[in-house]
Design a protein around this motif. Structure first.
Motif, short mmCIF file in Angstrom:
data_model
loop_
_atom_site.label_atom_id
_atom_site.label_comp_id
_atom_site.label_asym_id
_atom_site.label_seq_id
_atom_site.Cartn_x
_atom_site.Cartn_y
_atom_site.Cartn_z
N UNK A 1 1.30 -1.32 -0.13
CA UNK A 1 0.00 0.02 0.08
C UNK A 1 0.65 1.14 0.01
N UNK A 2 0.49 2.10 -1.25
CA UNK A 2 1.51 3.38 -0.83
C UNK A 2 0.55 4.69 -0.50
N UNK A 3 0.53 5.53 -0.36
CA UNK A 3 -0.21 6.64 -0.42
C UNK A 3 1.02 8.45 -0.61
N UNK A 4 0.41 9.25 -1.60
CA UNK A 4 1.30 10.41 -1.96
C UNK A 4 0.59 11.57 -2.08
N UNK A 5 0.55 12.57 -1.13
CA UNK A 5 0.45 13.68 -1.58
C UNK A 5 1.60 15.36 -1.95
N UNK A 6 0.42 15.35 -2.45
CA UNK A 6 1.78 16.29 -3.15
C UNK A 6 0.40 18.42 -3.86
N UNK A 7 -0.30 18.00 -2.16
CA UNK A 7 -1.17 19.48 -1.50
C UNK A 7 0.34 20.76 -1.65
N UNK A 8 0.95 20.13 -0.70
CA UNK A 8 1.36 21.71 -0.41
C UNK A 8 3.00 22.01 -1.41
N UNK A 9 2.85 22.93 -1.49
CA UNK A 9 3.83 23.68 -2.76
C UNK A 9 5.13 22.72 -2.33
N UNK A 10 6.12 22.43 -3.60
CA UNK A 10 7.27 21.68 -3.63
C UNK A 10 7.54 20.69 -2.43
N UNK A 11 6.91 20.00 -1.98
CA UNK A 11 6.38 19.42 -1.04
C UNK A 11 5.72 18.18 -1.08
N UNK A 12 6.57 16.97 -0.94
CA UNK A 12 5.88 15.71 -1.30
C UNK A 12 5.96 14.55 -0.17
N UNK A 13 4.58 14.60 0.04
CA UNK A 13 4.72 13.33 1.47
C UNK A 13 4.52 12.25 0.93
N UNK A 14 4.64 10.66 1.49
CA UNK A 14 4.45 9.74 1.16
C UNK A 14 4.45 8.29 2.31
N UNK A 15 3.29 7.47 2.66
CA UNK A 15 3.67 6.68 3.44
C UNK A 15 2.99 5.32 2.16
N UNK A 16 4.11 4.31 3.03
CA UNK A 16 4.79 3.18 2.16
C UNK A 16 4.21 2.18 3.09
N UNK A 17 3.68 1.04 2.51
CA UNK A 17 3.93 -0.13 3.43
C UNK A 17 3.91 -1.65 2.33
N UNK A 18 4.52 -2.27 3.29
CA UNK A 18 5.01 -4.22 2.63
C UNK A 18 4.68 -5.10 3.46
#
Length: 877
Positions: A330-347
Motif C-alpha cells: 500500500x502506498x499513498x502520496x500527497x503533493x498538495x503543499x508547494x514543493x513538498x511531497x509526503x508519502x507513506x508505504x507498507x509492504x
C-alpha cells in the motif's frame, strides 16, 4: 544511558554539517534543445507530461530535471515560433542519467507538433560498473514471478551468490531503503512482480551510497499511483507434473489447483486534493512436489522392541513442502503543499510453510510448521528546494518474525502425548512411525531506520551526493524452550525445559549501525566519473570475556576474566568509477572500491555466553563454536573493467573482467586455555578471491523478436565455504589448517539466454534458457574415516533448464485481458547442482546402496520437476 546520549549527539552534529544522499529510486533527465542550425534555444520549455516536473533550457540550451521516479514517460518540448516535439517512451532508470537531445524545427503551421518514440541506447555510456535494469514490461513478458527469479537471471549471479561471494553479501533495498534482516543479511521482504516498477541489479562494484554489502545490490522500485484510476489482476493455477514416478512419486496426476494465485491491484486519485494511492494484495498457495503417505499419526504407539506396529492413519497423500502466503503493498502520496511531497508505504508478507523431512514420509502430520511475518513500512518526505536541489527524509520500520515449532508453548501437554520421533531401522528404511519433530526456534528483528537524502546539481557537470543513515535494531533469537528424552527411573521420557547445556535459548540484543558518505558524479558529455567515500560505523552493544584463556573463571589460580564492552567498529571505504567513450558507438569503463559488511549478527551473538565453558577440559565436552560479538566487518576489494560496443543499430555487446580479493571472512580460531583445553570461536580469519569475465549480447527488437545472451566464466576459491568448516574438520580429525580450494558454489561456466516474440495487443511468446557447469563436491573412495579425497576436488554434472511463457491478448468490454500458460523446467531436468553421493558424483546411485537405502528413495535430492501454470490477467484499458 550517557553512551546513548553521546552517540545521538554525534549523529545529530554530523547531520547538521553534512548534506545527504540522492535516493536510489529516482533518476535524472538531461539534454540540450537546439534549432536546425545547432544554435541553443534559450528558455525552451521542457515538460514531463502528466506530471508537475519540468525545466527551462539555459543560455547554452541545456536542461536538467532531477528527482524523476524510475519508469517510462512522455516528454514535451516547446519554444515560441517552433514546432513542439513530443518524445514518447522515455525510460528513466534509478540512479542514472537519461539523455534526450532535441532539435526543433521552425513552425510553418500554427499548433504543429512532431511526435517521436525514444529509443533506448544500445550502449549506456553513463554506467561505470555492471548494472542490469529490468522494467515491468520485461517482467510481464518473461516466465518469472518473484524478485529472486529476476535476480538469478542476471550475469554473474548463481542462486543468490553474486560473482562468487557467499550468501548474505547483497544489499536488498525497497525504494532506496534497506530491507535486509541483520540477523543473516537476507531480505526480510519477498516481492512479486505485480508490485515492481523496476528492478536494478548491481553485480559488480557500486557507489558509496550503498553499504553493508560486499558482492552486490538489488534495488526494487515499487509501483505508485497516478492521476488516472487503474485496476489490474492475475489469477492462475497449476501443478508439478512428470511421468518419472521413480524420482518424483505422487506427481503423475495434474491437479490444476495444486498451485493457486489470486492477485489484485487498484490505484489512482483520492478525493483529497493532489493525493494518489496504490493498493495491491496477493494470495498464493503451493502444495509443492514432495509428498508423504499418512500411514501413521504422531500419537500412535507401536511396540518397537517386538517390531509390532499399530498405524492409525488414513493413507492419504499429504503435501510435505507446502506453502501459503498472504502479501500486500500500500502506498499513498500527497503533493498538495508547494514543493513538498509526503508519502507513506507498507509492504507485508505472511507466510506459512513446511519443510520436507524424509524421515516423516509415513507420519507427515508430525513435521513442524514454519511461519514468517514481515512488515516494512514508513514515511517519506520530499522537499524540492530549487530546480537544482531537493532532499528526502525517510523513516522506516522493518519488522521480521520467524517461528519454527509444532506447538508454541514448550509445556503444551500434546508434546508429551505424541512424544519424540520413534523409528525402526528395519521398517520402511527407518521411517518415523510416531512422535513429533521437536524443532523449536524463533527469530525476531525490529529495526528502525532513519535516512536523509539530498541531491545538488552544483553545475552542469557535477552532481554532488552525500548521505547519512542510522539503523537501530532489537534482535531476538534462540530456542523458546526445548524438549529432550530424559531417563526417569530407567525409562526414557520426553521432558520440556528452559535450561539445557549447549542450547542457545531466546535472548535479545541491540546492535547499532550508521553510515555517512560523500560522492560526486561528474558528467562531461559522455565521459562519466564517479568518486565517493563511505564511512561505516557498527556497535554490537555487547560484552566479551577480557581473558579468553580463562573465559568462565573456572581455572583455579589463573588470572580472572571479566566482561568488557565490545569495541566500536568503523571503516572508510573509497569508491571510484569512470566511463570513457571511444567512439559514438563504444565506451570503456573501470571501477574500483573497498566494501565492508558485518557478518550476519546471528553468528556474532549465537552461543556467546562463555560461562557455559566452566567445565571445559582437554578431551571433554564439546560446546560448539562460540560466538564473538567483537567481530570486525568482512572486507572485499573489487576491480572491474569493461567494454561496451554497439555492433549495429539493434545489437550491442558488453565484455567485463572482474576480480575480488576477499579478506576477514568469518571463520573459526581455536583458543587454548590455561588448563591446556581448547575451544573454537568465530573470528575474522577466512579468505578468498574471485576472478572472471562476462560477455553479454543484447539484441533489441527486430520486428517482434528480441533476445539476450550472457556468459560468465569465473574462478571462486578460498580456504572454506562455510564459517564452521574449519571447526568441523578439526572435530573429524582432519587437518584444519588453511588451504586454497574452490568454494562450494564455484560454478565455472554460466550461460543465460532469453528470447521474446511480442506483438502488441495480440500475443507474446518468451523463453529462458540456462546452462550451468557442475559445482564442486568432495569425492570419497570407500566408506568410513579418511575415505574422502581432497575437499571439493570433484565436479558435479552440468545442467540445462528451459522455461516458457505464451500469452494471448484480447479485449472484453472495458477490460484488456490475456490468457497465458507458463512451463518451468520444460525438459524435466532432475539435477541442477544439488545433492550427489560422494562415492559416485551422481544423485541417482551410490557405491554402497545397502547403506544408503533411505537416501536412494528420498525425492528431495532432485531438482524440482516440470511445473505448469495456466491463468488469466486483466486490466482496464
Amino acid at each position: 544511558m550517557l553512551r546513548k546520549v553521546r552517540l545521538l549527539t554525534l549523529w545529530v552534529m554530523i547531520f547538521l554539517m553534512t548534506p545527504a544522499a540522492w535516493s536510489q529510486t529516482t533518476g535524472k533527465l538531461a539534454g540540450r534543445v537546439t534549432d536546425n542550425n545547432g544554435e541553443p534555444l534559450i528558455g525552451a520549455n521542457v515538460l514531463l507530461v502528466n506530471t508537475s516536473q519540468g525545466a527551462a533550457a539555459d543560455m547554452d540550451g541545456y536542461y536538467v530535471i532531477l528527482n524523476v521516479r524510475a519508469g517510462t514517460y512522455t516528454m514535451r518540448f516547446d519554444y515560441i515560433g517552433f514546432q513542439s516535439k513530443v518524445v514518447e517512451s522515455v525510460r528513466v532508470q534509478a540512479d542514472q542519467t537519461t539523455k534526450i537531445d532535441v532539435m526543433l524545427q521552425p513552425m510553418t503551421i500554427e499548433g504543429e507538433e512532431v511526435v517521436v518514440v525514444a529509443e533506448r541506447p544500445i550502449v549506456e555510456f553513463n554506467q561505470t560498473s555492471s548494472i542490469s535494469t529490468v522494467d515491468k514490461e520485461e517482467m510481464q513478458q518473461l516466465p518469472v514471478q518473484a524478485l529472486n527469479e529476476i535476480v538469478n537471471l542476471q550475469a554473474g549471479v548463481v542462486e543468490g551468490h553474486f560473482r562468487g561471494g557467499r550468501i548474505g553479501e547483497v544489499q536488498f533495498q525497497v525504494d532506496g531503503v534497506t530491507v535486509n534482516n541483520p540477523y543473516d543479511n537476507s531480505s526480510s521482504i519477498q516481492l512479486d512482480r505485480s508490485v515492481l516498477e523496476q528492478v536494478q541489479i548491481i553485480s559488480g562494484t557500486f557507489d558509496a551510497k550503498y553499504g553493508q554489502a560486499m558482492s552486490g545490490v538489488v534495488n526494487a522500485v515499487l509501483k505508485s499511483g497516478s492521476d488516472k484510476f487503474e485496476w489490474s489482476g492475475e489469477i492462475y493455477g497449476g501443478d508439478f507434473y512428470t511421468s518419472d514416478e521413480l524420482r518424483y512419486p505422487h506427481n503423475q496426476k495434474f491437479n490444476p489447483i495444486g498451485i493457486q494465485n489470486y492477485q489484485m491491484t487498484i490505484s489512482g486519485p483520492l478525493p483529497i486534493p493532489k493525493t494518489t494511492f496504490f493498493l495491491s494484495g496477493r494470495r498464493y498457495t503451493n502444495d509443492g512436489y514432495l509428498f508423504g503417505v499418512r500411514r501413521f499419526m504422531p500419537t500412535d504407539s507401536s511396540n518397537l522392541e517386538q517390531k509390532i506396529f499399530y498405524p492409525t492413519g488414513d493413507d492419504e497423500i499429504i503435501p510435505m513442502a507446502n506453502r501459503e502466503e498472504w502479501s500486500g503493498q500500500f502506498k499513498i502520496t500527497n503533493k498538495s503543499l508547494k514543493a513538498l511531497q509526503l508519502s507513506y508505504q507498507m509492504t507485508l508478507n505472511d507466510i506459512t510453510r513446511k519443510s520436507y523431512n524424509h524421515s516423516f514420509r509415513l507420519n507427515p502430520d508430525g513435521t513442524s510448521t514454519k511461519t514468517t511475518l514481515s512488515l516494512s513500512h514508513g514515511l517519506q518526505m520530499t522537499h524540492t528546494v530549487s530546480d537544482k536541489m531537493f532532499y528526502k527524509v525517510d523513516f522506516r520500520q522493518n519488522y521480521f518474525n520467524y517461528a519454527d515449532y509444532y506447538y508454541e508453548d514448550v509445556y503444551d501437554s500434546r508434546y508429551l502425548d505424541a512424544g519424540s520421533p520413534k523409528s525402526d531401522a528395519n521398517y520402511e528404511e527407518g521411517a518415523v512411525v510416531q512422535g513429533l519433530e521437536l524443532n523449536r526456534f524463533i527469530q525476531k528483528t525490529n529495526s528502525g531506520i532513519a535516512k536523509v537524502d539530498l541531491t545538488w546539481q552544483a553545475n552542469r557537470t557535477n552532481l554532488i551526493e552525500s548521505g547519512i543513515e542510522l539503523n537501530l535494531a532489537e534482535m531476538s533469537f534462540g530456542a523458546p524452550g526445548v524438549l529432550r528424552d530424559i531417563n526417569v527411573d530407567g525409562v526414557q521420557k520426553l521432558q520440556p525445559t528452559n535450561d539445557f547445556p549447549g542450547v542457545q535459548f531466546v535472548d535479545t540484543y541491540f546492535p547499532r549501525q550508521a553510515a555517512v558518505y560523500l560522492q560526486d558524479r561528474v558528467e562531461w558529455g559522455d565521459l562519466i566519473l564517479r568518486a565517493g567515500l563511505r564511512y561505516e560505523y557498527f556497535d554490537a552493544n555487547a560484552t566479551v570475556p577480557s581473558d579468553l584463556e580463562n573465559p568462565a573463571n573456572a581455572i583455579e589460580g589463573a588470572p580472572q576474566s571479566r566482561p568488557v564492552a565490545t569495541t566500536i567498529k568503523s571503516a572508510l571505504a573509497p569508491r571510484l568509477g569512470f566511463s570513457f567513450p571511444l567512439t559514438n558507438a563504444a565506451s570503456i569503463y573501470f571501477s574500483y572500491g573497498h566494501f565492508y559488511q558485518m557478518p550476519g549478527l546471528g553468528l556474532l551473538y549465537d552461543n556467546a555466553d562463555y560461562s557455559v565453558l566452566d567445565e571445559l577440559q582437554a578431551g571433554g565436552i564439546s560446546y560448539g563454536v562460540m560466538g564473538n560479538p567483537d567481530l570486525k566487518p568482512e572486507f572485499t576489494v573489487q576491480y572491474e573493467f569493461g567494454l561496451k560496443q554497439a555492433l549495429t543499430s539493434f545489437l550491442g555487446i558488453e565484455l567485463t573482467f572482474f576480480h575480488k580479493d576477499i579478506r576477514d571472512l568469518l571463520g573459526v580460531e581455536f583458543i587454548s586455555t590455561y588448563a591446556a583445553a581448547e575451544y573454537p570461536r568465530f573470528t575474522n580469519v577466512d579468505f578468498g578471491n574471485v576472478s572472471g569475465f562476462t560477455i553479454a549480447l543484447d539484441q533489441r527488437a527486430i520486428g517482434p523478436v528480441s533476445t539476450t545472451l550472457d556468459y560468465t566464466m569465473q574462478f571462486a576459491q578460498g580456504n572454506s565455504s562455510d564459517p564452521r568448516e574449519t571447526s568441523t574438520r578439526a572435530s573429524s580429525g582432519k587437518d584444519p589448517r588453511p588451504r586454497d580450494i574452490p568454494f562450494n558454489w564455484d560454478q565455472r561456466h554460466t550461460l543465460n539466454a532469453t528470447a521474446i516474440v511480442y506483438r502488441p495487443n495480440n500475443y507474446s511468446l518468451s523463453a529462458i534458457m540456462r546452462f550451468g557447469s557442475g559445482q564442486p563436491y568432495t569425492p570419497a573412495i570407500g566408506s568410513g574415516f579418511a575415505a574422502d579425497l581432497e575437499t571439493n576436488s570433484g565436479r558435479k554434472d552440468d545442467f540445462f533448464l528451459v522455461d516458457l511463457r505464451a500469452e494471448k491478448f484480447f479485449n472484453v468490454g472495458p477490460a484488456r485481458m490475456s490468457a497465458f500458460v507458463r512451463l518451468f523446467n520444460l525438459l524435466n531436468t532432475h539435477f541442477a547442482n544439488g545433492f550427489v553421493f560422494t562415492t559416485t558424483g551422481s544423485p541417482d546411485y551410490t557405491q554402497f546402496p545397502a547403506a544408503n537405502r533411505a537416501a536412494l528413495i528420498d525425492p528431495s535430492r532432485f531438482y524440482e520437476p516440470r511445473r505448469i501454470e495456466i491463468g488469466l490477467s486483466f486490466s482496464n484499458r
